[in-house]
Each structure stands twice: as C-alpha cells, then as structure tokens.
Motif scaffolding. Structure first.
Motif, PDB file in Angstrom:
ATOM      1  N   LEU A 230      41.903 -27.870  52.526  1.00  0.00           N
ATOM      2  CA  LEU A 230      42.802 -29.010  52.731  1.00  0.00           C
ATOM      3  C   LEU A 230      42.024 -30.270  53.088  1.00  0.00           C
ATOM      4  O   LEU A 230      42.284 -31.352  52.557  1.00  0.00           O
ATOM      5  N   VAL A 231      41.070 -30.121  53.991  1.00  0.00           N
ATOM      6  CA  VAL A 231      40.280 -31.276  54.432  1.00  0.00           C
ATOM      7  C   VAL A 231      39.482 -31.873  53.273  1.00  0.00           C
ATOM      8  O   VAL A 231      39.355 -33.097  53.152  1.00  0.00           O
ATOM      9  N   LEU A 232      38.974 -31.010  52.406  1.00  0.00           N
ATOM     10  CA  LEU A 232      38.132 -31.477  51.302  1.00  0.00           C
ATOM     11  C   LEU A 232      38.938 -31.842  50.057  1.00  0.00           C
ATOM     12  O   LEU A 232      38.362 -32.249  49.038  1.00  0.00           O
ATOM     13  N   GLY A 233      40.247 -31.687  50.134  1.00  0.00           N
ATOM     14  CA  GLY A 233      41.084 -32.100  49.009  1.00  0.00           C
ATOM     15  C   GLY A 233      41.163 -31.104  47.876  1.00  0.00           C
ATOM     16  O   GLY A 233      41.494 -31.474  46.741  1.00  0.00           O
ATOM     17  N   VAL A 234      40.860 -29.830  48.159  1.00  0.00           N
ATOM     18  CA  VAL A 234      40.956 -28.793  47.116  1.00  0.00           C
ATOM     19  C   VAL A 234      41.747 -27.600  47.667  1.00  0.00           C
ATOM     20  O   VAL A 234      41.228 -26.487  47.791  1.00  0.00           O
ATOM     21  N   PRO A 235      43.035 -27.817  47.988  1.00  0.00           N
ATOM     22  CA  PRO A 235      43.833 -26.719  48.546  1.00  0.00           C
ATOM     23  C   PRO A 235      44.100 -25.610  47.537  1.00  0.00           C
ATOM     24  O   PRO A 235      44.332 -24.466  47.922  1.00  0.00           O
ATOM     25  N   ARG A 236      44.070 -25.943  46.240  1.00  0.00           N
ATOM     26  CA  ARG A 236      44.332 -24.942  45.196  1.00  0.00           C
ATOM     27  C   ARG A 236      43.062 -24.762  44.364  1.00  0.00           C
ATOM     28  O   ARG A 236      42.551 -25.708  43.775  1.00  0.00           O
ATOM     29  N   ARG A 237      42.597 -23.524  44.326  1.00  0.00           N
ATOM     30  CA  ARG A 237      41.335 -23.248  43.630  1.00  0.00           C
ATOM     31  C   ARG A 237      41.459 -22.080  42.652  1.00  0.00           C
ATOM     32  O   ARG A 237      40.458 -21.520  42.216  1.00  0.00           O
ATOM     33  N   ALA A 238      42.686 -21.718  42.321  1.00  0.00           N
ATOM     34  CA  ALA A 238      42.911 -20.548  41.469  1.00  0.00           C
ATOM     35  C   ALA A 238      42.285 -20.703  40.089  1.00  0.00           C
ATOM     36  O   ALA A 238      41.923 -19.704  39.444  1.00  0.00           O
ATOM     37  N   SER A 239      42.141 -21.940  39.622  1.00  0.00           N
ATOM     38  CA  SER A 239      41.586 -22.158  38.283  1.00  0.00           C
ATOM     39  C   SER A 239      40.058 -22.090  38.260  1.00  0.00           C
ATOM     40  O   SER A 239      39.455 -22.069  37.185  1.00  0.00           O
ATOM     41  N   TRP A 240      39.440 -22.050  39.435  1.00  0.00           N
ATOM     42  CA  TRP A 240      37.980 -21.975  39.485  1.00  0.00           C
ATOM     43  C   TRP A 240      37.515 -20.575  39.079  1.00  0.00           C
ATOM     44  O   TRP A 240      38.240 -19.586  39.275  1.00  0.00           O
ATOM     45  N   PRO A 241      36.288 -20.446  38.585  1.00  0.00           N
ATOM     46  CA  PRO A 241      35.719 -19.105  38.368  1.00  0.00           C
ATOM     47  C   PRO A 241      35.685 -18.331  39.685  1.00  0.00           C
ATOM     48  O   PRO A 241      35.495 -18.920  40.758  1.00  0.00           O
ATOM     49  N   LEU A 242      35.866 -17.029  39.604  1.00  0.00           N
ATOM     50  CA  LEU A 242      35.928 -16.205  40.806  1.00  0.00           C
ATOM     51  C   LEU A 242      34.682 -16.373  41.678  1.00  0.00           C
ATOM     52  O   LEU A 242      34.786 -16.458  42.912  1.00  0.00           O
ATOM     53  N   SER A 243      33.512 -16.430  41.064  1.00  0.00           N
ATOM     54  CA  SER A 243      32.279 -16.549  41.845  1.00  0.00           C
ATOM     55  C   SER A 243      32.241 -17.860  42.620  1.00  0.00           C
ATOM     56  O   SER A 243      31.735 -17.910  43.749  1.00  0.00           O
ATOM     57  N   GLU A 244      32.799 -18.923  42.056  1.00  0.00           N
ATOM     58  CA  GLU A 244      32.822 -20.208  42.755  1.00  0.00           C
ATOM     59  C   GLU A 244      33.843 -20.193  43.886  1.00  0.00           C
ATOM     60  O   GLU A 244      33.613 -20.792  44.943  1.00  0.00           O
ATOM     61  N   ARG A 245      34.958 -19.512  43.677  1.00  0.00           N
ATOM     62  CA  ARG A 245      35.942 -19.399  44.756  1.00  0.00           C
ATOM     63  C   ARG A 245      35.353 -18.637  45.937  1.00  0.00           C
ATOM     64  O   ARG A 245      35.525 -19.023  47.098  1.00  0.00           O
ATOM     65  N   ARG A 246      34.649 -17.567  45.647  1.00  0.00           N
ATOM     66  CA  ARG A 246      34.045 -16.777  46.724  1.00  0.00           C
ATOM     67  C   ARG A 246      32.943 -17.557  47.434  1.00  0.00           C
ATOM     68  O   ARG A 246      32.798 -17.470  48.660  1.00  0.00           O
TER      69      ARG A 246
END
Length: 307
Positions: A230-246
């Motif tokens: 939320l602070v960084l402005g990316v509350p939704r990350r489902a579209s990112w590659p799994l490795s980047e989300r982790r």
C-alpha cells in the motif's frame, strides 16, 4: 553442461556450494579469460536466493579441467569474495586466475570494494593456513585494517626483508588471519570495515518479527507485504510473475523497518518497487545494479544498523 560440471567437480571432492545446489540455468554467465581459462558464473533460482545480497558462484576450468570454485556476494558496491583452488593446481597460475575472477565480478556487479573474510585467510581453516592464503591475497593488493593485524604484518615484513628464506610460522599466520582484508577500487569505501552488512539487517528483521509477530514469520511476511504494498503504491500484484511476487514479499520485511517510507518521494518508492521485483527476476545482475543505485535505501539501512 557447465552446471553439471560444477556439481560433479564438487561431489567428487565431497564439497558443496549453494549456487551449485540450486542453480538457475537461465542465469549462467561465461567468461573466457585467456590461457585456456573459462569462468562459469552460476546464479541461483529465485526462491533460493539470499535475502538481500546478490550472489553468483563460479567454477573455473583450465583447458576444460575444473581447477577452482567459489563465490561472490555483493551488497551496495561491496563484494565478499571467496575462492578455493583445488590442491593439485595451486602452484600454477593461481594469481592470474584470481585476477581474472575479480575482473569478471567487476563486470557483473561493478563493485568498488572487495572483502575476503578471515576464514579464507586461515581462521579456523588449516587448509588456508597451510597454503599461505594471507600472503596470496596480500600479493593481489588486499590489505588488513585491523591495527593488531597491521602490527604483526609490519613485523613479518621486516623479517622477510632481512632474510629472504624466512617463512612466517603457523602461529603468526593465525594472527594475520585475525580479521578481514580489503581491496579498494576507484570509488571504494574509505572505511570498509564499517560497511553495511546483510547480517546486521537480518538481525533487525529477526528482532522485528519476534517483537511484532511473536516469531511467526509467515504472518509477518503476509502482513508486511500488504502494508508495504500500500505504501509503495502496488497493493495488487497478482499479474506479476510468481518469483517477483515472492521476492517482493521477502524484501517487504526489510522495507517495513523504514519508519519514514511513506514520506519518501514517489520516484524513490517506485525505484524501491523495481529493486524488489528485480530480486525475483531471471538474473540477479540487474538487481545488484538497481540496489546499488538506490542511495536512499542504503542510507536508511545504514541509519538503522548504526543506531
């Protein structure tokens, strides 16, 4: 493949290296160093990478024969360097090999300071003591900064100057291996012994998880990732590659330590998101350069670890 060669070289010598245990076949860099020397730098699969540092292990081959292995851990322009030359090849072109490795790491990371820890020099390592590891690195330009070690070194240099046949006894080599040695490159740290260390950041994270989440790391990762997102402005990350989300989730524990994160300029917060995503990208080389370029993050972590 070079990855298979690295694993076989280690297995036959009953040794192990993290990068060879969890290699990333999409992140293998090959350098031809001349004189029949080939250096294979092997990155790590995203889920097994170090939390903050960028890391490449290496296998060195001479005319197709494995002669050395080791690794380099880089954080904010400082490379921790470790090299082990197989015993049967130590009387050959060891110095040439080490310099080619450092040249290659310079191309990969752009480091400005290189550190060799005391284990590599002989602290609690009989093999390193017997091989005269301290003097090997000293001839390459590495220097101690610990006053006690400097005094011992000055005494030994005087003895060597007076008698070319003199050899430092083991007890003296143990004293010389009492602390790290450093190689300073252009732009290097003036006091590298006071550098920001990943272990210091890890200790802060461990205390944070223990204090705020009762030691429940799973809950800590879940909640800090949501809050930092939320602070960084990316509350939704489902579209990112799994490795980047982790990777983002893991590094959120570090970002959560920064109390004024919400007051950072938008550009600095966006750059931090890019750093966190790069940690989970196919290659760690880009991550290392982006992390090194984030001066605000570095200053924040330095303030936290020095407090």
């Amino acid at each position: 493949s070079l990855v298979d060669s690295a694993r076989v070289a280690m297995a036959t010598r009953q040794r192990e290296l993290h990068a060879f245990s969890y290699p990333n076949p999409d992140d293998v860099l090959v350098v031809r160093g001349g004189r029949g020397l080939v250096l294979a730098f092997i990155g790590i699969m995203p889920d097994f990478r170090l939390p903050l540092e960028a890391y490449y292990g290496f296998l060195a081959l001479k005319n197709g024969v494995p002669v050395s292995y080791g690794g380099g851990w880089e954080l904010f322009g400082t490379l921790d360097f470790a090299v082990n030359i197989f015993a049967s090849f130590r009387q050959g072109e060891s110095a040439y090999l080490a310099t080619q490795l450092l040249r290659a790491y310079r191309r990969i990371f752009g480091m400005r300071t290189v550190v060799v820890d005391r284990y590599q020099l002989g602290h609690e390592s009989t093999e390193a003591l017997r091989s005269g590891s301290f003097y090997f690195y000293h001839r390459l330009g590495f220097r101690p900064r610990n006053p006690d070690v400097l005094r011992v070194l000055e005494t030994e240099r005087t003895k060597i100057a007076a008698d070319a046949s003199y050899r430092s006894p083991v007890r003296v080599l143990e004293q010389l291996a009492g602390d790290e040695v450093f190689l300073s490159l252009p732009g290097g740290l003036p006091a590298p012994e006071k550098r920001l260390r990943a272990t210091d950041v890890a200790a802060l994270v461990a205390r944070f998880v223990a204090r705020e989440y009762g030691g429940d790391r799973v809950a800590a990762v879940r909640e800090t990732a949501a809050r930092v997102g939320l602070v960084l402005g990316v509350p939704r990350r489902a579209s990112w590659p799994l490795s980047e989300r982790r990777a983002f989730e893991g590094m959120s524990l570090v970002a959560a330590l920064i109390e004024d994160l919400a007051r950072w300029p938008v550009a600095a917060r966006r750059a931090l998101v890019a750093v966190m995503r790069a940690k989970g990208a196919s290659s760690e080389m880009r991550y290392a350069h982006q992390l090194d370029g984030h001066r605000r993050l570095r200053r924040s972590l330095e303030a936290l670890t020095s407090g």
